[in-house]
Write a protein that holds these residues in place. Structure first.
Motif, PDB file in Angstrom:
ATOM      1  N   ASP A  29      -4.567  -7.141  -3.884  1.00  0.00           N
ATOM      2  CA  ASP A  29      -4.510  -5.695  -4.010  1.00  0.00           C
ATOM      3  C   ASP A  29      -4.231  -4.915  -2.803  1.00  0.00           C
ATOM      4  O   ASP A  29      -4.012  -3.372  -2.886  1.00  0.00           O
ATOM      5  N   THR A  33      -6.857   1.184  -3.922  1.00  0.00           N
ATOM      6  CA  THR A  33      -8.113   1.500  -4.859  1.00  0.00           C
ATOM      7  C   THR A  33      -7.895   2.794  -5.495  1.00  0.00           C
ATOM      8  O   THR A  33      -7.053   3.755  -5.159  1.00  0.00           O
ATOM      9  N   ASN A  34      -8.534   3.015  -6.618  1.00  0.00           N
ATOM     10  CA  ASN A  34      -8.458   4.174  -7.570  1.00  0.00           C
ATOM     11  C   ASN A  34      -6.887   4.456  -8.055  1.00  0.00           C
ATOM     12  O   ASN A  34      -6.684   5.675  -7.562  1.00  0.00           O
ATOM     13  N   LEU A  63     -13.185   0.097 -10.362  1.00  0.00           N
ATOM     14  CA  LEU A  63     -13.693   0.287  -8.988  1.00  0.00           C
ATOM     15  C   LEU A  63     -15.371   0.339  -9.135  1.00  0.00           C
ATOM     16  O   LEU A  63     -15.981   0.078  -8.149  1.00  0.00           O
ATOM     17  N   LYS A 101       0.691  -1.218   0.011  1.00  0.00           N
ATOM     18  CA  LYS A 101      -0.042   0.130  -0.033  1.00  0.00           C
ATOM     19  C   LYS A 101       0.852   1.428   0.047  1.00  0.00           C
ATOM     20  O   LYS A 101       0.480   2.190  -0.771  1.00  0.00           O
ATOM     21  N   ASP A 115      -9.684   1.088 -10.894  1.00  0.00           N
ATOM     22  CA  ASP A 115      -9.218   0.782  -9.748  1.00  0.00           C
ATOM     23  C   ASP A 115      -7.430   0.530  -9.740  1.00  0.00           C
ATOM     24  O   ASP A 115      -6.711   1.148  -9.259  1.00  0.00           O
ATOM     25  N   TYR A 116      -7.147  -0.366 -10.632  1.00  0.00           N
ATOM     26  CA  TYR A 116      -5.899  -0.705 -10.908  1.00  0.00           C
ATOM     27  C   TYR A 116      -5.679  -1.521 -12.128  1.00  0.00           C
ATOM     28  O   TYR A 116      -6.774  -1.887 -12.827  1.00  0.00           O
TER      29      TYR A 116
END
Length: 406
Positions: free
Chosen positions: A157, A161-162, A377, A136, A385-386
């Motif tokens: 993940d 997010t985003n 997302l 992260k 999102d990715y």
């Protein structure tokens, strides 16, 4: 002898890492045809973050700390590094010009200090072999710096997010469930499919993933029968869900390795009178004894995101290198290091700072047919999102023989 070779390689990393750091400060000129030599180009910068543990392995005087032992925790990063080095050699032979930096994420510095280094902040592309706790903050750093970051090894993940700058190569569990469902739908749509599971939050998550795929499927939905088994379940508790007249596909609805072994051993015994095949989870790739007599004649399937076939000329050449120089066989991490360094190194040379918009291009394949797709997302708003590798390989193991079937 193998131990000595690894120590020499570690010592070599200390020198080359220092040399790479010096290189990163130099804005060398790419060698161009005469008509273009008046124009100066900065080499694209690729920085690789790896857990090498150099500060742990050697003291301040350069003495190796572990005597005649070689800690296993150092192997994944070291093997990945060896694959990277082999790819760099290949790229040099092809005239690919890059500034490559190796950064040890297990040095005495904090992750924050590591990310503040110029070789990280000024990179055009980051490749990272990381832990869950590092994912992260590294993804947030990449997003802030608008720097494409490829998570090579972690199938998660990490709650990110985003973030349009993160790429997951080792597909997430949700993607594996999608791939497994599609495989079963194509090949076992008319037969009985029993999902054997145990009670647990992780198992509930797996069931939810399969349910989500089922709701979104455009074809005929599978008739999955879920069976929750108690601890120490017996063959009798499995047999009542099998059919002696036709093949039953048994899906292991848990990531627990103990559950996997217990289930597969019992199914192998029952297979003599109740024909059954078993679909395991991606974690089954780490179970190294599935060729033992306890699993005799049981067809075992599971999904993996990297091509397991090692019969091509390049794989054989890498195998010979390890045999001749390290007296061992290359692990999957060696091949992963090679193909990510080679593929994305070539792409970076071509695209330079524009690589973000081209990260999913299907070119420069080495071993794996990566299929890098955006994960949304919000489907309605088309909010990104990715990015994630959606290509999965379904392999079959039977009495030690391995075959790619999907």
């Amino acid at each position: 002898m193998r131990f000595t070779k690894w120590i020499f390689l570690l010592a070599g990393i200390i020198f080359t890492s220092f040399a790479f750091s010096l290189k990163a400060q130099d804005s060398a000129i790419v060698k161009l045809p005469d008509t273009l030599r008046a124009v100066k180009y900065k080499k694209p910068v690729l920085t690789i973050l790896l857990p090498l543990y150099l500060d742990s392995a050697f003291d301040a005087s350069g003495q190796y700390r572990y005597g005649k032992q070689f800690p296993r925790f150092m192997l994944p990063g070291l093997e990945f590094y060896e694959g990277v080095q082999l790819a760099i050699d290949s790229l040099k032979k092809e005239g690919v010009v890059l500034d490559v930096n190796i950064v040890d994420t297990r040095s005495s510095q904090s992750l924050g200090n590591i990310l503040a280094q110029s070789v990280v902040k000024n990179a055009d592309l980051l490749l990272a072999h990381i832990s869950f706790n590092e994912l992260k903050p590294l993804a947030e750093f990449a997003n802030d710096e608008k720097l494409p970051f490829i998570n090579v090894n972690l199938p998660n993940d990490g709650g990110v997010t985003n973030n349009p700058y993160m790429v997951i190569l080792n597909s997430t569990l949700q993607s594996h469930c999608e791939g497994i469902y599609n495989f079963l739908q194509r090949n076992y749509g008319k037969g009985p499919i029993v999902v054997f599971r145990k009670a647990g939050a992780q198992e509930d998550r797996l069931k939810a993933y399969f349910s989500d795929v089922e709701k979104a499927t455009m074809g005929t939905a599978l008739k999955l029968k879920y069976v929750t088994l108690p601890d120490g379940f017996t063959e009798a508790q499995l047999k009542i869900h099998l059919d002696s007249n036709r093949i039953t596909m048994a899906v292991a609805g848990s990531l627990d390795e103990g559950f996997a072994r217990h289930l597969a051993i019992h199914l192998a015994t029952l297979n003599k009178t109740y024909p059954v095949q078993v679909m395991g989870m991606p974690t089954w790739d780490g179970i190294r004894d599935l060729d033992k007599k306890e699993y005799k004649d049981l067809e075992i399937f599971y999904s993996i995101p990297f091509n397991p076939v090692r019969t091509d000329a390049l794989s054989e050449a890498i195998g010979r290198h390890f045999k001749d120089n390290l007296f061992s066989r290359p692990s999957d991490m060696v091949f992963r290091g090679y193909e990510t360094m080679y593929r994305f190194g070539k792409l970076l040379q071509e695209q330079g700072p524009n690589i973000s918009s081209s990260i999913g291009e299907k070119k420069h394949k080495v071993f794996t047919d990566f299929d890098i797709q955006p994960v949304l997302l919000d489907n309605q708003k088309q909010q990104l999102d990715y990015f994630e590798n959606k290509k999965l390989y379904i392999i079959k193991k039977l009495n030690g023989a391995v075959q790619t079937v999907f």
